[in-house]
Design an enzyme around this catalytic site. Structure first.
Site, PDB file in Angstrom:
ATOM      1  N   HIS A 110      36.531  54.843  25.261  1.00 55.28           N
ATOM      2  CA  HIS A 110      35.911  55.988  24.754  1.00 55.28           C
ATOM      3  C   HIS A 110      34.956  56.508  23.638  1.00 55.28           C
ATOM      4  O   HIS A 110      34.821  56.303  22.258  1.00 55.28           O
ATOM      5  CB  HIS A 110      37.578  56.578  23.459  1.00 55.28           C
ATOM      6  CG  HIS A 110      37.105  58.854  24.110  1.00 55.28           C
ATOM      7  ND1 HIS A 110      37.564  59.030  24.947  1.00 55.28           N
ATOM      8  CD2 HIS A 110      36.728  59.607  23.627  1.00 55.28           C
ATOM      9  CE1 HIS A 110      38.145  60.620  25.378  1.00 55.28           C
ATOM     10  NE2 HIS A 110      36.824  60.409  24.351  1.00 55.28           N
ATOM     11  N   HIS A 162      40.853  58.108  36.391  1.00 59.90           N
ATOM     12  CA  HIS A 162      41.667  58.969  35.457  1.00 59.90           C
ATOM     13  C   HIS A 162      42.021  59.814  36.087  1.00 59.90           C
ATOM     14  O   HIS A 162      40.983  60.807  36.218  1.00 59.90           O
ATOM     15  CB  HIS A 162      41.258  58.650  33.513  1.00 59.90           C
ATOM     16  CG  HIS A 162      41.877  59.522  33.097  1.00 59.90           C
ATOM     17  ND1 HIS A 162      42.300  59.503  31.771  1.00 59.90           N
ATOM     18  CD2 HIS A 162      42.647  60.347  33.187  1.00 59.90           C
ATOM     19  CE1 HIS A 162      42.671  59.783  31.464  1.00 59.90           C
ATOM     20  NE2 HIS A 162      43.973  60.286  32.105  1.00 59.90           N
ATOM     21  N   GLU A 180      43.891  54.660  34.786  1.00 59.87           N
ATOM     22  CA  GLU A 180      44.936  55.336  33.395  1.00 59.87           C
ATOM     23  C   GLU A 180      44.694  56.977  33.966  1.00 59.87           C
ATOM     24  O   GLU A 180      44.626  57.656  34.410  1.00 59.87           O
ATOM     25  CB  GLU A 180      43.818  55.426  32.553  1.00 59.87           C
ATOM     26  CG  GLU A 180      42.032  56.041  32.628  1.00 59.87           C
ATOM     27  CD  GLU A 180      41.093  55.662  31.457  1.00 59.87           C
ATOM     28  OE1 GLU A 180      41.202  54.551  31.087  1.00 59.87           O
ATOM     29  OE2 GLU A 180      40.044  57.345  31.048  1.00 59.87           O
ATOM     30  N   ARG A 217      29.961  70.241  44.037  1.00 60.34           N
ATOM     31  CA  ARG A 217      28.822  70.446  44.678  1.00 60.34           C
ATOM     32  C   ARG A 217      30.230  70.701  45.838  1.00 60.34           C
ATOM     33  O   ARG A 217      29.203  70.696  47.446  1.00 60.34           O
ATOM     34  CB  ARG A 217      27.680  70.255  45.638  1.00 60.34           C
ATOM     35  CG  ARG A 217      26.329  70.330  44.671  1.00 60.34           C
ATOM     36  CD  ARG A 217      26.803  71.795  44.396  1.00 60.34           C
ATOM     37  NE  ARG A 217      25.340  71.995  45.526  1.00 60.34           N
ATOM     38  CZ  ARG A 217      23.772  71.826  45.706  1.00 60.34           C
ATOM     39  NH1 ARG A 217      22.814  71.839  45.282  1.00 60.34           N
ATOM     40  NH2 ARG A 217      23.587  72.175  47.234  1.00 60.34           N
ATOM     41  N   ARG A 241      43.614  63.569  37.365  1.00 62.73           N
ATOM     42  CA  ARG A 241      44.686  64.116  36.434  1.00 62.73           C
ATOM     43  C   ARG A 241      45.410  65.469  37.320  1.00 62.73           C
ATOM     44  O   ARG A 241      45.103  65.287  38.766  1.00 62.73           O
ATOM     45  CB  ARG A 241      43.125  65.291  34.976  1.00 62.73           C
ATOM     46  CG  ARG A 241      43.159  64.057  34.374  1.00 62.73           C
ATOM     47  CD  ARG A 241      42.002  65.146  32.944  1.00 62.73           C
ATOM     48  NE  ARG A 241      41.952  64.222  31.997  1.00 62.73           N
ATOM     49  CZ  ARG A 241      41.328  63.405  31.860  1.00 62.73           C
ATOM     50  NH1 ARG A 241      40.775  63.347  32.589  1.00 62.73           N
ATOM     51  NH2 ARG A 241      41.164  63.086  30.553  1.00 62.73           N
TER      52      ARG A 241
END
Length: 239
Positions: A190, A43, A70, A18, A45
């Site tokens: 994970h 993490h 990470e 949003r 990206r």
């Protein structure tokens, strides 16, 4: 006790949907620590679809527990980590367009590349962890490049947990035992969840840290963030 690091990527995903600053990522990180989390994981990206690079810089100023960054070590990521100098960097070989991480490093094929990365980060006093599959050869390869720790990629365990718990965990036990034998610290992450975490932690020798994001943040929608973190901590304490 195995330490719990909360991955707050999903909080950033909700915020970015949003625009603006709701939910407030900084406040959530502070609350996670206040509620008992022993680390914060992010993490970033390249497309910044959840954690933004600016978030990482701002989080560095307020995280008081262990900060773990990470990601795929491209040049921008390397520069960010060296600037922030977190307690730990976790190297993950995910493609730029990957929805989520889906495999560990081939530590043998990419040995030279990983060795250079490990040396780069350790020169700045950053503990290095390499994301690997539950494969004893990959564990040995990680040791050979000089990393401090490995993080076992646990999606295969989570996927097969309901079918056969013993078969699901067997390769992870072997990989963990190999890590202990060669002197590597051990993390995992994970798809670990309230359903499968205790069984994993009870049976994996030398497990130092788990990084949990998607399941924990999803559970917090039902149970509340403070209660959810305490629930995960209890699973680790019992183990």
């Amino acid at each position: 006790m195995t330490r719990l690091s909360v991955n707050i990527n999903k909080v950033a995903t909700i915020r970015n949907a949003r625009g603006g600053n709701n939910p407030n990522l900084i406040k959530v990180a502070q609350d996670c620590e206040r509620f008992g989390a022993q680390g914060i994981t992010v993490h970033p990206r390249p497309d910044e679809r959840h954690i933004r690079y600016q978030d990482v810089l701002e989080l560095k100023e307020i995280v008081t527990t262990e900060f773990n960054i990470e990601g795929n070590p491209d040049e921008r990521f390397i520069e960010l980590v060296k600037r922030v100098r977190p307690e730990q960097v976790t190297l993950v070989p995910d493609a730029p367009d990957a929805i989520t991480s889906n495999a560990g490093w081939d530590t043998i094929r990419h040995a030279d590349h990983l060795r250079r990365l490990v040396d780069t980060f350790k020169a700045d006093g950053i503990r290095v962890s390499i994301f690997v599959d539950a494969d004893e050869r990959m564990v040995e390869g990680a040791k050979a490049v000089g990393t401090d720790r490995i993080e076992l990629y646990t999606e295969p365990y989570a996927t097969h947990f309901a079918e056969n718990q013993e078969d699901a965990i067997a390769p992870f036990v072997r990989a963990a035992e190999r890590a202990q034998a060669v002197g590597l610290g051990l993390n995992a992450g994970h798809d670990l969840s309230l359903e499968n975490l205790r069984y994993f932690a009870e049976r994996i020798p030398g497990l130092l840290e788990v990084s949990i994001g998607h399941a924990l943040i999803s559970d917090a929608l039902y149970f509340g963030l403070e209660n959810t973190i305490q629930m995960y901590l209890r699973e680790l304490m019992i183990a």
